[in-house]
Write a protein that holds these residues in place. Structure first.
Motif, short mmCIF file in Angstrom:
data_model
loop_
_atom_site.label_atom_id
_atom_site.label_comp_id
_atom_site.label_asym_id
_atom_site.label_seq_id
_atom_site.Cartn_x
_atom_site.Cartn_y
_atom_site.Cartn_z
N GLU A 112 0.88 -1.17 -0.10
CA GLU A 112 -0.06 0.08 0.15
C GLU A 112 0.71 1.32 0.24
OE1 GLU A 112 -2.33 0.67 3.52
OE2 GLU A 112 -0.79 -0.46 4.93
N GLU A 113 0.25 2.31 -0.10
CA GLU A 113 1.09 3.40 -0.07
C GLU A 113 0.00 4.53 1.01
OE1 GLU A 113 2.43 7.01 -3.23
OE2 GLU A 113 1.88 5.00 -3.91
N ARG A 114 0.75 5.10 1.90
CA ARG A 114 0.13 5.86 2.89
C ARG A 114 0.83 6.90 3.72
NH1 ARG A 114 0.17 1.00 6.60
NH2 ARG A 114 1.71 1.40 8.18
N GLU A 115 0.26 7.88 4.29
CA GLU A 115 0.82 9.06 4.71
C GLU A 115 1.53 8.66 6.08
OE1 GLU A 115 1.04 12.45 4.05
OE2 GLU A 115 0.39 11.81 1.85
N VAL A 116 2.72 8.90 6.55
CA VAL A 116 3.46 8.51 7.63
C VAL A 116 4.05 10.20 8.29
CG1 VAL A 116 5.54 7.77 8.45
CG2 VAL A 116 4.35 6.49 6.83
N THR A 117 3.89 10.15 9.40
CA THR A 117 4.45 11.29 10.17
C THR A 117 5.55 10.92 10.79
OG1 THR A 117 2.43 12.07 10.50
CG2 THR A 117 3.96 13.08 11.82
N ASP A 118 6.80 11.52 10.57
CA ASP A 118 8.02 11.21 11.04
C ASP A 118 8.33 11.91 12.53
OD1 ASP A 118 8.83 13.88 10.92
OD2 ASP A 118 10.22 13.27 9.11
N SER A 119 9.38 11.59 13.10
CA SER A 119 9.63 11.99 14.69
C SER A 119 9.58 13.61 14.63
CB SER A 119 10.70 11.47 15.20
OG SER A 119 12.04 12.00 14.38
N GLY A 120 9.90 14.24 13.38
CA GLY A 120 9.91 15.72 13.55
C GLY A 120 8.42 16.35 13.33
N GLY A 121 7.29 15.48 13.03
CA GLY A 121 6.38 15.98 12.73
C GLY A 121 5.78 16.23 11.30
N HIS A 122 6.85 15.89 10.26
CA HIS A 122 6.63 16.08 8.67
C HIS A 122 5.91 14.80 8.41
CE1 HIS A 122 10.36 18.06 10.05
NE2 HIS A 122 9.74 19.07 9.55
N ARG A 123 4.86 15.16 7.42
CA ARG A 123 4.21 14.06 6.72
C ARG A 123 4.88 13.76 5.29
NH1 ARG A 123 -0.62 12.64 9.19
NH2 ARG A 123 -1.32 12.12 7.16
N SER A 124 4.84 12.60 5.06
CA SER A 124 4.92 12.19 3.63
C SER A 124 4.42 10.94 3.31
CB SER A 124 6.55 12.15 3.52
OG SER A 124 6.89 11.00 4.38
N ARG A 125 4.09 10.70 1.81
CA ARG A 125 3.64 9.40 1.49
C ARG A 125 4.57 8.47 1.13
NH1 ARG A 125 -1.54 8.51 0.83
NH2 ARG A 125 -2.19 7.04 -0.79
N ARG A 126 4.56 7.36 1.71
CA ARG A 126 5.37 6.17 1.72
C ARG A 126 4.98 5.13 0.96
NH1 ARG A 126 9.13 6.88 7.17
NH2 ARG A 126 9.11 9.23 6.93
N VAL A 127 5.83 4.41 0.37
CA VAL A 127 5.35 3.19 -0.18
C VAL A 127 5.94 2.09 0.76
CG1 VAL A 127 5.96 1.28 -1.98
CG2 VAL A 127 6.00 3.66 -2.55
N PHE A 128 4.71 1.10 1.05
CA PHE A 128 4.87 0.10 2.13
C PHE A 128 4.88 -1.29 1.23
CE2 PHE A 128 3.64 3.24 4.77
CZ PHE A 128 4.11 2.67 6.25
N LEU A 129 5.82 -2.20 1.81
CA LEU A 129 5.73 -3.55 1.29
C LEU A 129 5.80 -4.70 2.71
CD1 LEU A 129 8.87 -4.59 1.87
CD2 LEU A 129 9.55 -3.16 0.11
N ARG A 130 5.63 -5.94 2.36
CA ARG A 130 5.54 -6.64 3.33
C ARG A 130 6.59 -7.75 3.10
NH1 ARG A 130 -0.23 -8.62 4.55
NH2 ARG A 130 0.10 -6.89 6.00
N ALA A 131 7.49 -7.84 4.32
CA ALA A 131 8.68 -8.84 4.20
C ALA A 131 8.67 -9.60 5.19
CB ALA A 131 9.81 -8.04 3.84
N THR A 132 9.50 -10.77 5.19
CA THR A 132 9.81 -11.57 6.51
C THR A 132 11.02 -10.99 7.13
OG1 THR A 132 9.10 -13.64 5.35
CG2 THR A 132 10.74 -13.86 7.00
N LEU A 133 10.94 -10.78 8.47
CA LEU A 133 11.71 -10.19 9.46
C LEU A 133 12.41 -11.52 10.19
CD1 LEU A 133 12.92 -7.63 10.97
CD2 LEU A 133 11.19 -8.19 12.75
N ARG A 134 13.60 -11.57 10.48
CA ARG A 134 13.97 -12.54 11.36
C ARG A 134 14.95 -11.79 12.40
NH1 ARG A 134 17.82 -16.15 7.93
NH2 ARG A 134 15.72 -16.71 6.93
N LEU A 135 14.45 -12.30 13.62
CA LEU A 135 15.17 -11.42 14.83
C LEU A 135 14.96 -12.25 15.82
CD1 LEU A 135 16.29 -9.08 16.42
CD2 LEU A 135 14.02 -8.14 16.31
N ALA A 136 16.31 -12.90 16.61
CA ALA A 136 16.05 -13.59 17.76
C ALA A 136 15.39 -14.90 17.72
CB ALA A 136 15.52 -12.77 18.89
N GLY A 137 15.83 -15.49 16.69
CA GLY A 137 15.29 -16.90 16.31
C GLY A 137 13.62 -16.77 15.89
N VAL A 138 13.10 -15.69 15.81
CA VAL A 138 11.71 -15.71 15.36
C VAL A 138 11.42 -15.04 14.05
CG1 VAL A 138 9.49 -14.17 15.78
CG2 VAL A 138 11.00 -14.97 17.89
#
Length: 157
Positions: free
Chosen positions: A77-103
């Motif tokens: 999807e594509e959606r608005e994201v607000t960063d830690s400085g309060g700035h909004r931008s439209r970003r592309v999202f993807l779904r991926a496998t994350l491997r961390l701590a055996g999970v």
């Protein structure tokens, strides 16, 4: 187990190494940020294309290993994201496998420009929910991944 952690949850430090095997990224330094809703991955550049009527995103990232990696994935999807400085931008999202701590788990990741940040990836709270808790006094509790990532996703034929 750290005091206050729920049984069955894995404790993470405020920074950890993660692996994104489906994107060909065997080891990425990530800032663990329970204040951020979603995960973000620094990309040097990205481009959109359509294959078989399905929107895809291609991107190039240098995960700190000296080599640049190019990958592509279907656009979630594509959606608005607000960063830690309060700035909004439209970003592309993807779904991926994350491997961390055996999970391993599927997580949503937005592609962003994190140039100048110490960590190419931000691990947000939705990726941690139900499996991890954070001890902000500790870091790199689970070591660097072994580098057994699978090759990058290729564009479908």
């Amino acid at each position: 187990m750290t005091q206050g952690a729920s049984p069955g949850t894995i404790v993470l430090g405020w920074r950890e190494w993660v692996c994104l095997p489906g994107l060909g990224l065997p080891a990425v330094r990530a800032k663990v940020d329970s204040g951020a809703r979603s995960c973000a991955l620094h990309v040097d550049t990205h481009w959109r294309f359509t294959d078989g009527g399905v929107p895809w995103v291609g991107f190039r990232v240098a995960p700190g290993t000296g080599a640049s990696i190019q990958a592509c994935a279907p656009v979630l999807e594509e959606r608005e994201v607000t960063d830690s400085g309060g700035h909004r931008s439209r970003r592309v999202f993807l779904r991926a496998t994350l491997r961390l701590a055996g999970v391993e788990r599927e997580v949503d990741i937005n592609l962003s420009d994190r140039r100048g940040m110490l960590f190419p990836m931000l691990l947000g709270r939705t990726a941690m929910a139900g499996a991890f808790t954070v001890d902000p006094a500790r870091s790199f509790l689970h070591g660097r991944p072994s580098g057994d990532a699978v090759p990058s996703l290729k564009k479908p034929r």
